[in-house]
Motif scaffolding. Structure first.
Motif, PDB file in Angstrom:
ATOM      1  N   PHE A   1      12.610  39.091  36.522  1.00  0.00           N
ATOM      2  CA  PHE A   1      13.679  39.325  35.555  1.00  0.00           C
ATOM      3  C   PHE A   1      14.801  38.309  35.722  1.00  0.00           C
ATOM      4  O   PHE A   1      15.409  37.906  34.731  1.00  0.00           O
ATOM      5  CB  PHE A   1      14.202  40.756  35.641  1.00  0.00           C
ATOM      6  CG  PHE A   1      13.224  41.798  35.139  1.00  0.00           C
ATOM      7  CD1 PHE A   1      12.126  41.454  34.362  1.00  0.00           C
ATOM      8  CD2 PHE A   1      13.401  43.131  35.427  1.00  0.00           C
ATOM      9  CE1 PHE A   1      11.229  42.401  33.902  1.00  0.00           C
ATOM     10  CE2 PHE A   1      12.528  44.094  34.967  1.00  0.00           C
ATOM     11  CZ  PHE A   1      11.434  43.733  34.207  1.00  0.00           C
ATOM     12  N   CYS A   2      15.070  37.879  36.940  1.00  0.00           N
ATOM     13  CA  CYS A   2      16.056  36.813  37.143  1.00  0.00           C
ATOM     14  C   CYS A   2      15.570  35.515  36.501  1.00  0.00           C
ATOM     15  O   CYS A   2      16.361  34.773  35.924  1.00  0.00           O
ATOM     16  CB  CYS A   2      16.337  36.618  38.632  1.00  0.00           C
ATOM     17  SG  CYS A   2      17.303  37.950  39.379  1.00  0.00           S
ATOM     18  N   LYS A   3      14.261  35.255  36.573  1.00  0.00           N
ATOM     19  CA  LYS A   3      13.691  34.073  35.925  1.00  0.00           C
ATOM     20  C   LYS A   3      13.819  34.168  34.404  1.00  0.00           C
ATOM     21  O   LYS A   3      14.074  33.165  33.740  1.00  0.00           O
ATOM     22  CB  LYS A   3      12.236  33.884  36.336  1.00  0.00           C
ATOM     23  CG  LYS A   3      12.086  33.444  37.779  1.00  0.00           C
ATOM     24  CD  LYS A   3      10.631  33.281  38.159  1.00  0.00           C
ATOM     25  CE  LYS A   3      10.518  32.846  39.615  1.00  0.00           C
ATOM     26  NZ  LYS A   3       9.108  32.679  40.020  1.00  0.00           N
ATOM     27  N   ILE A   4      13.668  35.374  33.861  1.00  0.00           N
ATOM     28  CA  ILE A   4      13.858  35.566  32.418  1.00  0.00           C
ATOM     29  C   ILE A   4      15.311  35.291  32.048  1.00  0.00           C
ATOM     30  O   ILE A   4      15.589  34.581  31.081  1.00  0.00           O
ATOM     31  CB  ILE A   4      13.405  36.979  31.987  1.00  0.00           C
ATOM     32  CG1 ILE A   4      11.877  37.070  32.063  1.00  0.00           C
ATOM     33  CG2 ILE A   4      13.917  37.325  30.592  1.00  0.00           C
ATOM     34  CD1 ILE A   4      11.313  38.459  31.870  1.00  0.00           C
ATOM     35  N   VAL A   5      16.242  35.841  32.820  1.00  0.00           N
ATOM     36  CA  VAL A   5      17.675  35.619  32.572  1.00  0.00           C
ATOM     37  C   VAL A   5      18.001  34.136  32.621  1.00  0.00           C
ATOM     38  O   VAL A   5      18.761  33.626  31.790  1.00  0.00           O
ATOM     39  CB  VAL A   5      18.545  36.400  33.589  1.00  0.00           C
ATOM     40  CG1 VAL A   5      19.996  35.952  33.531  1.00  0.00           C
ATOM     41  CG2 VAL A   5      18.440  37.903  33.339  1.00  0.00           C
ATOM     42  N   ASN A   6      17.410  33.403  33.567  1.00  0.00           N
ATOM     43  CA  ASN A   6      17.673  31.969  33.728  1.00  0.00           C
ATOM     44  C   ASN A   6      16.927  31.103  32.718  1.00  0.00           C
ATOM     45  O   ASN A   6      17.062  29.878  32.731  1.00  0.00           O
ATOM     46  CB  ASN A   6      17.309  31.524  35.144  1.00  0.00           C
ATOM     47  CG  ASN A   6      18.272  32.064  36.171  1.00  0.00           C
ATOM     48  OD1 ASN A   6      19.418  32.386  35.864  1.00  0.00           O
ATOM     49  ND2 ASN A   6      17.812  32.192  37.405  1.00  0.00           N
ATOM     50  N   GLY A   7      16.112  31.703  31.855  1.00  0.00           N
ATOM     51  CA  GLY A   7      15.384  30.936  30.852  1.00  0.00           C
ATOM     52  C   GLY A   7      14.122  30.282  31.357  1.00  0.00           C
ATOM     53  O   GLY A   7      13.514  29.469  30.654  1.00  0.00           O
ATOM     54  N   GLU A   8      13.692  30.617  32.572  1.00  0.00           N
ATOM     55  CA  GLU A   8      12.482  30.031  33.137  1.00  0.00           C
ATOM     56  C   GLU A   8      11.216  30.670  32.572  1.00  0.00           C
ATOM     57  O   GLU A   8      10.146  30.064  32.595  1.00  0.00           O
ATOM     58  CB  GLU A   8      12.496  30.170  34.660  1.00  0.00           C
ATOM     59  CG  GLU A   8      13.641  29.431  35.328  1.00  0.00           C
ATOM     60  CD  GLU A   8      13.741  29.752  36.803  1.00  0.00           C
ATOM     61  OE1 GLU A   8      12.689  29.808  37.486  1.00  0.00           O
ATOM     62  OE2 GLU A   8      14.867  29.970  37.285  1.00  0.00           O
ATOM     63  N   ILE A   9      11.335  31.905  32.099  1.00  0.00           N
ATOM     64  CA  ILE A   9      10.219  32.626  31.496  1.00  0.00           C
ATOM     65  C   ILE A   9      10.668  33.068  30.107  1.00  0.00           C
ATOM     66  O   ILE A   9      11.727  33.685  29.967  1.00  0.00           O
ATOM     67  CB  ILE A   9       9.812  33.853  32.344  1.00  0.00           C
ATOM     68  CG1 ILE A   9       9.333  33.398  33.727  1.00  0.00           C
ATOM     69  CG2 ILE A   9       8.742  34.675  31.639  1.00  0.00           C
ATOM     70  CD1 ILE A   9       9.035  34.540  34.680  1.00  0.00           C
ATOM     71  N   PRO A  10       9.894  32.751  29.078  1.00  0.00           N
ATOM     72  CA  PRO A  10      10.291  33.142  27.724  1.00  0.00           C
ATOM     73  C   PRO A  10      10.203  34.656  27.525  1.00  0.00           C
ATOM     74  O   PRO A  10       9.464  35.349  28.227  1.00  0.00           O
ATOM     75  CB  PRO A  10       9.303  32.407  26.828  1.00  0.00           C
ATOM     76  CG  PRO A  10       8.139  32.109  27.690  1.00  0.00           C
ATOM     77  CD  PRO A  10       8.636  31.999  29.094  1.00  0.00           C
TER      78      PRO A  10
ATOM     79  N   GLU B   1      11.586  42.701  24.520  1.00  0.00           N
ATOM     80  CA  GLU B   1      10.349  43.457  24.350  1.00  0.00           C
ATOM     81  C   GLU B   1       9.519  43.435  25.629  1.00  0.00           C
ATOM     82  O   GLU B   1       9.396  42.398  26.280  1.00  0.00           O
ATOM     83  CB  GLU B   1       9.521  42.884  23.204  1.00  0.00           C
ATOM     84  CG  GLU B   1      10.148  43.082  21.852  1.00  0.00           C
ATOM     85  CD  GLU B   1       9.281  42.544  20.714  1.00  0.00           C
ATOM     86  OE1 GLU B   1       8.119  42.131  20.954  1.00  0.00           O
ATOM     87  OE2 GLU B   1       9.788  42.528  19.581  1.00  0.00           O
ATOM     88  N   ASP B   2       8.935  44.591  25.963  1.00  0.00           N
ATOM     89  CA  ASP B   2       8.014  44.686  27.095  1.00  0.00           C
ATOM     90  C   ASP B   2       6.716  43.976  26.708  1.00  0.00           C
ATOM     91  O   ASP B   2       6.254  44.101  25.569  1.00  0.00           O
ATOM     92  CB  ASP B   2       7.740  46.159  27.419  1.00  0.00           C
ATOM     93  CG  ASP B   2       7.016  46.342  28.729  1.00  0.00           C
ATOM     94  OD1 ASP B   2       5.837  45.936  28.822  1.00  0.00           O
ATOM     95  OD2 ASP B   2       7.614  46.901  29.673  1.00  0.00           O
ATOM     96  N   ILE B   3       6.138  43.235  27.643  1.00  0.00           N
ATOM     97  CA  ILE B   3       4.908  42.492  27.332  1.00  0.00           C
ATOM     98  C   ILE B   3       3.676  43.400  27.255  1.00  0.00           C
ATOM     99  O   ILE B   3       2.647  42.992  26.726  1.00  0.00           O
ATOM    100  CB  ILE B   3       4.656  41.322  28.316  1.00  0.00           C
ATOM    101  CG1 ILE B   3       4.487  41.822  29.747  1.00  0.00           C
ATOM    102  CG2 ILE B   3       5.751  40.283  28.215  1.00  0.00           C
ATOM    103  CD1 ILE B   3       3.979  40.766  30.713  1.00  0.00           C
ATOM    104  N   SER B   4       3.769  44.618  27.778  1.00  0.00           N
ATOM    105  CA  SER B   4       2.680  45.598  27.700  1.00  0.00           C
ATOM    106  C   SER B   4       3.243  46.907  27.170  1.00  0.00           C
ATOM    107  O   SER B   4       3.432  47.857  27.923  1.00  0.00           O
ATOM    108  CB  SER B   4       2.041  45.817  29.070  1.00  0.00           C
ATOM    109  OG  SER B   4       1.460  44.635  29.544  1.00  0.00           O
ATOM    110  N   PRO B   5       3.544  46.974  25.876  1.00  0.00           N
ATOM    111  CA  PRO B   5       4.230  48.157  25.348  1.00  0.00           C
ATOM    112  C   PRO B   5       3.412  49.440  25.479  1.00  0.00           C
ATOM    113  O   PRO B   5       2.206  49.444  25.241  1.00  0.00           O
ATOM    114  CB  PRO B   5       4.477  47.804  23.882  1.00  0.00           C
ATOM    115  CG  PRO B   5       3.511  46.723  23.562  1.00  0.00           C
ATOM    116  CD  PRO B   5       3.244  45.996  24.841  1.00  0.00           C
TER     117      PRO B   5
END
Length: 114
Positions: A4-13, A27-31
């Motif tokens: 989640f820190c990587k998502i916040v930093n823009g490292e993971i779309p 959005e959750d990737i596995s809803p």
């Protein structure tokens, strides 16, 4: 660094629903339901047990805005956070699941599935 820190930093779309200077909803990737959104603070807190009440106050308001944006407030939704191993927490960054868009069932009496 956690996912989640990587998502916040823009490292993971991610598919952002709403964002401000302190919080992110995506959005959750596995809803698990028609609508399944994760809400996180941008600062890292491992779980609900360690987050300062001041942060939770802001997060409460943010979650309400997300639910409004997704048109969930009239029909209802489920809000969940998992804490620790026995609570089923997998990612050790505070996050809430917003589940809705359809009837999600009753929690009492439901069996928890792995």
């Amino acid at each position: 660094m956690c996912i989640f820190c990587k998502i916040v930093n823009g490292e993971i779309p991610n598919k952002t629903i709403l964002e401000d200077e302190k919080f992110l909803a995506f959005e959750d990737i596995s809803p698990a339901t028609k609508v399944h959104v994760l809400v996180i603070p941008k600062d890292h807190y491992t779980s609900f047990d360690v987050v300062p009440p001041k942060i939770m106050a802001g997060m409460t308001e943010f979650i309400q805005k997300v639910a409004s944006k997704l048109n969930l407030r009239e029909d209802g939704y489920r809000l969940i956070t998992n804490i620790g191993e026995h609570g089923g927490q997998v990612v050790h960054h505070l996050h809430f699941h917003i589940l809705g868009g359809e009837y999600v069932g009753r929690l009492v009496g439901d069996k928890i599935k792995e």
